[in-house]
Design an enzyme around this catalytic site. Structure first.
Site, PDB file in Angstrom:
ATOM      1  N   ARG A 299      93.706  83.314  -7.541  1.00  0.00           N
ATOM      2  CA  ARG A 299      92.548  84.112  -7.953  1.00  0.00           C
ATOM      3  C   ARG A 299      91.318  83.909  -7.066  1.00  0.00           C
ATOM      4  NH1 ARG A 299      91.880  84.084 -14.393  1.00  0.00           N
ATOM      5  NH2 ARG A 299      91.677  86.300 -14.218  1.00  0.00           N
TER       6      ARG A 299
ATOM      7  N   ASP B 262      97.342  91.219 -19.264  1.00  0.00           N
ATOM      8  CA  ASP B 262      96.872  90.402 -20.388  1.00  0.00           C
ATOM      9  C   ASP B 262      97.702  90.601 -21.661  1.00  0.00           C
ATOM     10  OD1 ASP B 262      94.937  89.327 -18.800  1.00  0.00           O
ATOM     11  OD2 ASP B 262      93.250  90.370 -19.710  1.00  0.00           O
TER      12      ASP B 262
ATOM     13  N   LYS C  69      86.031  91.243 -25.211  1.00  0.00           N
ATOM     14  CA  LYS C  69      85.512  90.119 -24.421  1.00  0.00           C
ATOM     15  C   LYS C  69      85.295  90.531 -22.976  1.00  0.00           C
ATOM     16  CE  LYS C  69      88.493  86.853 -22.756  1.00  0.00           C
ATOM     17  NZ  LYS C  69      88.322  86.718 -21.302  1.00  0.00           N
ATOM     18  N   ASN C  70      86.288  91.225 -22.414  1.00  0.00           N
ATOM     19  CA  ASN C  70      86.202  91.538 -20.987  1.00  0.00           C
ATOM     20  C   ASN C  70      85.223  92.663 -20.671  1.00  0.00           C
ATOM     21  OD1 ASN C  70      87.952  89.505 -20.477  1.00  0.00           O
ATOM     22  ND2 ASN C  70      89.700  90.812 -19.926  1.00  0.00           N
TER      23      ASN C  70
ATOM     24  N   CYS D 123      92.815  78.690 -10.818  1.00  0.00           N
ATOM     25  CA  CYS D 123      92.952  78.459 -12.249  1.00  0.00           C
ATOM     26  C   CYS D 123      94.414  78.545 -12.598  1.00  0.00           C
ATOM     27  CB  CYS D 123      92.109  79.427 -13.066  1.00  0.00           C
ATOM     28  SG  CYS D 123      92.917  80.967 -13.355  1.00  0.00           S
TER      29      CYS D 123
ATOM     30  N   ARG E 285      88.811  80.921 -26.750  1.00  0.00           N
ATOM     31  CA  ARG E 285      88.125  81.610 -25.659  1.00  0.00           C
ATOM     32  C   ARG E 285      88.171  83.127 -25.858  1.00  0.00           C
ATOM     33  NH1 ARG E 285      90.467  80.951 -20.241  1.00  0.00           N
ATOM     34  NH2 ARG E 285      88.920  82.569 -19.999  1.00  0.00           N
TER      35      ARG E 285
ATOM     36  N   LEU F  85      87.223  89.568  -2.363  1.00  0.00           N
ATOM     37  CA  LEU F  85      86.818  90.978  -2.443  1.00  0.00           C
ATOM     38  C   LEU F  85      85.378  91.115  -2.925  1.00  0.00           C
ATOM     39  CD1 LEU F  85      89.909  92.793  -3.983  1.00  0.00           C
ATOM     40  CD2 LEU F  85      89.330  92.400  -1.602  1.00  0.00           C
TER      41      LEU F  85
HETATM   42  C1  UD1 Z   1      90.068  90.622 -15.106  1.00  0.00           C
HETATM   43  C2  UD1 Z   1      90.158  90.186 -16.547  1.00  0.00           C
HETATM   44  C3  UD1 Z   1      91.480  89.465 -16.803  1.00  0.00           C
HETATM   45  C4  UD1 Z   1      92.653  90.355 -16.372  1.00  0.00           C
HETATM   46  C5  UD1 Z   1      92.470  90.840 -14.954  1.00  0.00           C
HETATM   47  C6  UD1 Z   1      93.524  91.839 -14.523  1.00  0.00           C
HETATM   48  C7  UD1 Z   1      87.854  89.813 -17.134  1.00  0.00           C
HETATM   49  C8  UD1 Z   1      86.779  88.851 -17.478  1.00  0.00           C
HETATM   50  N1  UD1 Z   1      89.044  89.312 -16.829  1.00  0.00           N
HETATM   51  O1  UD1 Z   1      90.105  89.442 -14.317  1.00  0.00           O
HETATM   52  O2  UD1 Z   1      91.557  89.159 -18.189  1.00  0.00           O
HETATM   53  O3  UD1 Z   1      93.841  89.594 -16.452  1.00  0.00           O
HETATM   54  O4  UD1 Z   1      91.185  91.478 -14.808  1.00  0.00           O
HETATM   55  O5  UD1 Z   1      93.547  92.928 -15.378  1.00  0.00           O
HETATM   56  O6  UD1 Z   1      87.663  91.023 -17.181  1.00  0.00           O
HETATM   57  N2  UD1 Z   1      91.904  89.007  -6.354  1.00  0.00           N
HETATM   58  C9  UD1 Z   1      91.741  88.601  -5.048  1.00  0.00           C
HETATM   59  N3  UD1 Z   1      90.475  88.573  -4.525  1.00  0.00           N
HETATM   60  C10 UD1 Z   1      89.375  88.912  -5.253  1.00  0.00           C
HETATM   61  C11 UD1 Z   1      89.561  89.335  -6.600  1.00  0.00           C
HETATM   62  C12 UD1 Z   1      90.840  89.370  -7.119  1.00  0.00           C
HETATM   63  O7  UD1 Z   1      92.697  88.279  -4.353  1.00  0.00           O
HETATM   64  O8  UD1 Z   1      88.262  88.853  -4.738  1.00  0.00           O
HETATM   65  C13 UD1 Z   1      93.268  89.085  -6.943  1.00  0.00           C
HETATM   66  C14 UD1 Z   1      93.477  88.172  -8.112  1.00  0.00           C
HETATM   67  O9  UD1 Z   1      93.858  86.881  -7.680  1.00  0.00           O
HETATM   68  C15 UD1 Z   1      94.579  88.897  -8.856  1.00  0.00           C
HETATM   69  C16 UD1 Z   1      94.266  90.366  -8.609  1.00  0.00           C
HETATM   70  O10 UD1 Z   1      93.420  90.385  -7.470  1.00  0.00           O
HETATM   71  O11 UD1 Z   1      95.823  88.592  -8.297  1.00  0.00           O
HETATM   72  C17 UD1 Z   1      93.564  91.076  -9.756  1.00  0.00           C
HETATM   73  O12 UD1 Z   1      92.447  90.309 -10.138  1.00  0.00           O
HETATM   74  P1  UD1 Z   1      91.158  90.953 -10.823  1.00  0.00           P
HETATM   75  O13 UD1 Z   1      91.442  92.353 -11.214  1.00  0.00           O
HETATM   76  O14 UD1 Z   1      89.981  90.697  -9.943  1.00  0.00           O
HETATM   77  O15 UD1 Z   1      91.015  90.086 -12.130  1.00  0.00           O
HETATM   78  P2  UD1 Z   1      89.710  89.481 -12.782  1.00  0.00           P
HETATM   79  O16 UD1 Z   1      88.554  90.423 -12.604  1.00  0.00           O
HETATM   80  O17 UD1 Z   1      89.526  88.068 -12.375  1.00  0.00           O
END
Ligand code: UD1
Length: 429
Positions: free
Chosen positions: A129, A314, A22-23, A124, A406, A133
């Protein structure tokens, strides 16, 4: 609303097919926005999140066709996406709010069209989240970003320009968004401290097949020489390592012996190490991965979630469900999301002995869990309750099955085929 009913105590024995990730599928679908050509994604999983993003891409003008049938299994199912004309550059709140990964359309849209307006996904269930970045990185590539009335507005009328960007911490989604945007930016982009999850490598390989020039795949420094026109291609999505790890933990928790067809241990290397330490036998087979724990007891292990190649966040909830009945104590530390222990109160209601200390959970093994009605507020927490239900004595009802839909295709059918007493109970809303 549907529920899952489980009567626990049966060991899982048999084989389970592992679907496409999925990811990986979500960013790959967003990558279709980068080209007028047709991107054909094989091994596409049949999941609610995929439908949500397909609906969003449809509102942007992407033509979408599905070959093959959900009932026939994931293999051979192909999603064809053609963004010949992008008729709309606004991703509306009603679609974005359903899934945070919708933010992945931002980079490709602004890179190709010079403008994009995407609703902020908002918070969420598993933490704040933010998407700061993603936005800082696009600013580094020359986009002007404004936040207005709940939307991100990004403008780059003359196109994006290659730049250096150092991620202050690792983000999977931001790495994907920027890598996609950088393929159409003029000049070279260097992304440092990039995420290295296998799904990012899968996206990079697909982008290269579309004509992009990317170096440093599977490392934390990605160099993208942008500006070439991309074309369509056919790409087969890699196996879902979280589905693989989830079924491995379910098999281990129930004292079973299961072959996970299409999986590879290297995709879950850190989780496989933790499982081995806990007393589980894992080995690659010609068809996939065999996981068994036929006579050995489970023993407690300490686990800390980290970006890849560390233990995946995850799989944290599923690992916790497994360790609730292990001998001794296990310390589970969550470092990625600040609020990812919502399964803890539910597991406790099934008899687990778990204490939370900030970002760590101390799990003291108990001889048995007992079934209970439970519910969870996110995907991986929900499936951890299914694992607990498979182990528990008596009946467990898992509510809010839409979370499972999902991210898990035919979950109850795959488990039932290995001997689990599990069924979906349809109920009027
Ligand atoms: C992706 C995965 C999710 C997994 C996560 C971490 C998908 C669709 N989802 O989510 O299943 O749990 O990676 O392996 O691939 N953060 C910020 N600012 C940003 C972006 C992230 O502060 O702009 C923080 C987030 O709140 C979190 C951490 O960085 O605490 C890691 O998040 P991130 O790696 O971005 O996760 P996702 O891409 O949302």
């Amino acid at each position: 609303m549907d529920k899952i009913r489980i009567r626990g105590g049966k060991s899982l024995v048999g084989s389970i097919p592992i679907g496409g990730a999925k990811n990986a599928a979500l960013p790959l679908m967003a990558a279709s926005l980068l080209t007028e050509g047709t991107l054909r994604l094989a091994n596409i999983p049949h999941l609610a999140d995929i439908t949500t993003l397909a609906n969003l891409l449809g509102t942007l003008g992407v033509e979408i066709a599905l070959d093959g049938h959900a009932e026939g299994g994931h293999q051979g199912r192909v999603l064809a996406l053609t963004a010949r004309n992008i008729s709309n550059t606004t991703a509306e709140y009603d679609l974005v709010r359903k899934m945070r990964a919708s933010i992945l359309v931002l980079g490709p849209l602004v890179a190709r069209e010079g403008k994009a307006k995407v609703s902020l996904p908002g918070g969420c269930a598993i933490g704040a989240r933010p998407v700061d970045l993603h936005l800082k990185g696009l600013e580094a590539l020359g986009a002007k970003i404004e936040l207005r009335e709940g939307y991100v507005e990004a403008l780059a009328p003359g196109g994006l320009k290659g730049a250096r960007f150092v991620f202050p911490f690792v983000s999977v989604g931001a790495t994907e968004n920027l890598m996609m945007a950088a393929t159409l930016a003029k000049g070279t982009t260097v992304l440092s401290n990039a995420a290295r999850e296998p799904e990012i490598g899968d996206l990079a390989r697909c982008l290269i097949a579309m004509g992009a020039k990317i170096e440093g795949i599977d490392t934390d420094t990605l160099t993208i020489h942008g500006g070439t026109k991309l074309s369509g291609t056919t790409h087969s999505i890699l196996p879902d390592r979280i589905e693989l790890g989830t079924f491995a933990m379910a098999a281990a928790a129930t004292g079973g012996d299961v072959e996970l067809i299409g999986g590879r241990t290297e995709l879950i290397a850190s989780a496989a190490t933790a499982l081995t330490q806990a007393g589980v036998t894992i080995e690659d087979t010609p068809r996939g991965v065999r996981v068994r724990r036929t006579n050995a007891p489970l023993v407690g292990v300490d686990v800390m979630t980290e970006p890849f190649p560390g233990f995946p966040t995850d799989l944290q909830a599923q690992m916790m469900a497994l360790l609730t009945t292990a001998e001794g104590a296990s310390m589970i530390t969550e470092t990625i999301f600040e609020n990812r222990f919502m399964h803890v109160p539910e597991l406790r209601r099934m008899g687990a002995n778990i204490n939370l200390h900030g970002g760590s959970a101390m799990v003291r093994g108990v001889p048995k869990l007992t079934g209970a009605p439970v519910m969870a507020t996110d995907l991986r927490a929900s499936v951890s309750l299914v694992i607990a239900g498979l182990v528990a004595q008596g009946e467990t009802i898992v509510n809010r099955v839409y979370h499972l839909d999902r991210g898990y295709e035919r979950l109850e059918a795959k488990l039932a085929a290995c001997g689990a007493d599990i069924e979906r109970v349809k109920e009027a809303a």
